[in-house]
Write an enzyme that holds these catalytic residues in place. Structure first.
Site, PDB file in Angstrom:
ATOM      1  N   PHE A 180       0.657  -1.392  -0.088  1.00 35.34           N
ATOM      2  CA  PHE A 180       0.162   0.034  -0.033  1.00 35.34           C
ATOM      3  C   PHE A 180       0.797   1.376  -0.057  1.00 35.34           C
ATOM      4  O   PHE A 180       0.680   2.366  -0.718  1.00 35.34           O
ATOM      5  CB  PHE A 180      -0.988   0.083   1.390  1.00 35.34           C
ATOM      6  CG  PHE A 180      -2.050  -0.902   1.231  1.00 35.34           C
ATOM      7  CD1 PHE A 180      -2.603  -1.165   0.027  1.00 35.34           C
ATOM      8  CD2 PHE A 180      -2.642  -1.344   2.323  1.00 35.34           C
ATOM      9  CE1 PHE A 180      -3.471  -2.216   0.003  1.00 35.34           C
ATOM     10  CE2 PHE A 180      -3.697  -2.319   2.320  1.00 35.34           C
ATOM     11  CZ  PHE A 180      -4.227  -2.591   1.358  1.00 35.34           C
ATOM     12  N   GLU A 217     -12.104 -12.614  12.279  1.00 32.77           N
ATOM     13  CA  GLU A 217     -12.440 -12.968  10.962  1.00 32.77           C
ATOM     14  C   GLU A 217     -12.011 -14.226  10.756  1.00 32.77           C
ATOM     15  O   GLU A 217     -12.746 -15.133  10.196  1.00 32.77           O
ATOM     16  CB  GLU A 217     -12.141 -11.906   9.947  1.00 32.77           C
ATOM     17  CG  GLU A 217     -12.672 -10.531   9.866  1.00 32.77           C
ATOM     18  CD  GLU A 217     -11.888  -9.788   9.016  1.00 32.77           C
ATOM     19  OE1 GLU A 217     -12.734  -8.526   8.658  1.00 32.77           O
ATOM     20  OE2 GLU A 217     -10.787  -9.767   8.774  1.00 32.77           O
TER      21      GLU A 217
HETATM   22  C1  FAD Z   1      -3.945 -10.129   7.594  1.00 29.49           C
HETATM   23  C2  FAD Z   1      -4.059  -8.715   7.697  1.00 29.49           C
HETATM   24  C3  FAD Z   1      -5.384  -7.902   7.610  1.00 29.49           C
HETATM   25  C4  FAD Z   1      -5.263  -6.731   7.493  1.00 29.49           C
HETATM   26  N1  FAD Z   1      -6.563  -5.907   7.422  1.00 29.49           N
HETATM   27  C5  FAD Z   1      -6.441  -4.700   7.380  1.00 29.49           C
HETATM   28  C6  FAD Z   1      -7.698  -3.936   7.370  1.00 29.49           C
HETATM   29  O1  FAD Z   1      -8.815  -4.514   7.363  1.00 29.49           O
HETATM   30  N2  FAD Z   1      -7.747  -2.531   7.123  1.00 29.49           N
HETATM   31  C7  FAD Z   1      -6.525  -1.916   7.219  1.00 29.49           C
HETATM   32  O2  FAD Z   1      -6.619  -0.646   6.991  1.00 29.49           O
HETATM   33  N3  FAD Z   1      -5.069  -2.502   7.266  1.00 29.49           N
HETATM   34  C8  FAD Z   1      -5.082  -3.875   7.226  1.00 29.49           C
HETATM   35  N4  FAD Z   1      -3.933  -4.506   7.466  1.00 29.49           N
HETATM   36  C9  FAD Z   1      -2.805  -3.883   7.618  1.00 29.49           C
HETATM   37  C10 FAD Z   1      -2.615  -3.321   6.135  1.00 29.49           C
HETATM   38  O3  FAD Z   1      -2.616  -4.468   5.303  1.00 29.49           O
HETATM   39  C11 FAD Z   1      -1.112  -2.757   6.201  1.00 29.49           C
HETATM   40  O4  FAD Z   1      -1.022  -1.730   7.161  1.00 29.49           O
HETATM   41  C12 FAD Z   1      -0.301  -2.447   5.192  1.00 29.49           C
HETATM   42  O5  FAD Z   1      -0.477  -3.749   4.202  1.00 29.49           O
HETATM   43  C13 FAD Z   1       0.929  -2.085   5.122  1.00 29.49           C
HETATM   44  O6  FAD Z   1       1.516  -1.622   3.952  1.00 29.49           O
HETATM   45  P1  FAD Z   1       2.869  -1.252   3.500  1.00 29.49           P
HETATM   46  O7  FAD Z   1       3.034  -0.717   2.198  1.00 29.49           O
HETATM   47  O8  FAD Z   1       3.573  -0.715   4.585  1.00 29.49           O
HETATM   48  O9  FAD Z   1       3.662  -2.916   3.758  1.00 29.49           O
HETATM   49  P2  FAD Z   1       3.307  -4.183   2.777  1.00 29.49           P
HETATM   50  O10 FAD Z   1       1.960  -4.204   2.317  1.00 29.49           O
HETATM   51  O11 FAD Z   1       3.598  -5.303   3.803  1.00 29.49           O
HETATM   52  O12 FAD Z   1       4.439  -4.297   1.600  1.00 29.49           O
HETATM   53  C14 FAD Z   1       5.828  -4.228   1.747  1.00 29.49           C
HETATM   54  C15 FAD Z   1       6.060  -4.617   0.431  1.00 29.49           C
HETATM   55  O13 FAD Z   1       7.649  -4.533   0.776  1.00 29.49           O
HETATM   56  C16 FAD Z   1       8.109  -5.702   0.004  1.00 29.49           C
HETATM   57  N5  FAD Z   1       9.506  -5.901   0.536  1.00 29.49           N
HETATM   58  C17 FAD Z   1       9.890  -6.170   2.098  1.00 29.49           C
HETATM   59  N6  FAD Z   1      11.095  -6.126   2.134  1.00 29.49           N
HETATM   60  C18 FAD Z   1      11.752  -6.016   0.861  1.00 29.49           C
HETATM   61  C19 FAD Z   1      12.902  -6.247   0.495  1.00 29.49           C
HETATM   62  N7  FAD Z   1      13.954  -6.351   1.334  1.00 29.49           N
HETATM   63  N8  FAD Z   1      13.263  -6.071  -1.006  1.00 29.49           N
HETATM   64  C20 FAD Z   1      12.412  -6.138  -1.734  1.00 29.49           C
HETATM   65  N9  FAD Z   1      10.834  -5.919  -1.340  1.00 29.49           N
HETATM   66  C21 FAD Z   1      10.792  -5.906  -0.182  1.00 29.49           C
HETATM   67  C22 FAD Z   1       7.502  -7.026   0.233  1.00 29.49           C
HETATM   68  O14 FAD Z   1       7.454  -7.901  -0.642  1.00 29.49           O
HETATM   69  C23 FAD Z   1       6.030  -6.145   0.334  1.00 29.49           C
HETATM   70  O15 FAD Z   1       5.296  -6.061  -1.051  1.00 29.49           O
HETATM   71  C24 FAD Z   1      -4.184  -6.012   7.676  1.00 29.49           C
HETATM   72  C25 FAD Z   1      -2.676  -6.344   7.497  1.00 29.49           C
HETATM   73  C26 FAD Z   1      -2.783  -7.958   7.715  1.00 29.49           C
HETATM   74  C27 FAD Z   1      -1.331  -8.537   7.558  1.00 29.49           C
END
Ligand code: FAD
Length: 188
Positions: A16, A172
């Site tokens: 995200f 859930e």
């Molecule tokens: C089971 C679950 C249910 C959830 N439900 C909700 C909800 O209902 N509502 C809500 O608002 N939020 C929800 N969340 C939280 C929300 O999904 C997360 O806050 C959000 O996805 C975080 O986004 P992000 O981009 O920070 O990290 P992520 O979506 O984890 O993306 C990180 C990306 O970085 C990549 N990456 C990591 N390390 C490396 C590396 N060294 N080299 C290259 N790539 C790398 C990974 O492959 C990944 O694609 C939920 C989370 C989970 C796990």
């Protein structure tokens, strides 16, 4: 389209946060690169549905390239970042490194075992598609094993699921397991 004279913005992570950053820069005079160790974005809120076989992995994931398709200043690279050198402004991979002008780290978070990593094999987390598939395997096999078990005690143990975490996902997941037990598996 690559503009080599433009500042290079390197975004690590196509979740995200990484995608939101890339889209926010869509009309900026920069060259954006998203690098992720997976070439697909996962909609994490629905992972529990994959873990309980209500959805398939493809229902909650999409190629990062298709998400940013049409954004002319953005390219996507598959790779795992292994290190960052902020002095030389380079990002390292196993087989080389890439220079950047601006770096956005959007690598997400992982679950913690509070210093007890030995718990991981018996209590897997739910952060990615692989986790969801493994949970699905364990949940469905527990029901299958219980089906052929003669001992009430062992059957009850097989059908007892412990969920650590009573937030939205834990609740859930509990509801979905109850659905499997009460509505999906019993014969009509
Ligand atoms: C089971 C679950 C249910 C959830 N439900 C909700 C909800 O209902 N509502 C809500 O608002 N939020 C929800 N969340 C939280 C929300 O999904 C997360 O806050 C959000 O996805 C975080 O986004 P992000 O981009 O920070 O990290 P992520 O979506 O984890 O993306 C990180 C990306 O970085 C990549 N990456 C990591 N390390 C490396 C590396 N060294 N080299 C290259 N790539 C790398 C990974 O492959 C990944 O694609 C939920 C989370 C989970 C796990």
């Amino acid at each position: 389209m690559e503009h080599s004279s433009l500042p290079r913005v390197f975004i690590v992570g196509g979740g995200f946060a990484g995608l939101a950053a890339a889209k926010a820069l869509a009309h900026a005079p920069v060259q954006v690169t998203i690098v992720d160790r997976r070439n697909y974005h996962v909609f994490q809120p629905l992972l529990y549905q994959v873990a309980t076989a209500a959805l398939s992995p493809a229902d909650i994931s999409a190629p990062i390239r298709s998400v940013v398709r049409g954004q002319k200043n953005c390219q996507v690279v598959l790779g795992e970042v292994t290190g960052i050198d902020i002095t030389s402004k380079t990002v390292a991979f196993a087989d080389g490194h890439v220079s950047y002008d601006y770096l956005i780290l959007a690598t997400g978070a992982t679950h913690a075992y509070f210093g007890h990593d030995e718990w991981a094999p018996i209590a897997p987390g739910l952060k990615g598609i692989e986790d969801a598939i493994e949970l699905r395997r364990r949940i469905l096999l527990a029901f299958e094993n219980a089906e052929y078990e003669n001992s009430d005690e062992i059957r009850r143990a097989a059908l007892t699921f412990g969920i650590v975490g009573g937030g939205p996902t834990g609740v859930e997941l509990a509801g979905a397991i109850k659905e499997i037990a009460g509505r999906i598996l019993p014969p009509a």
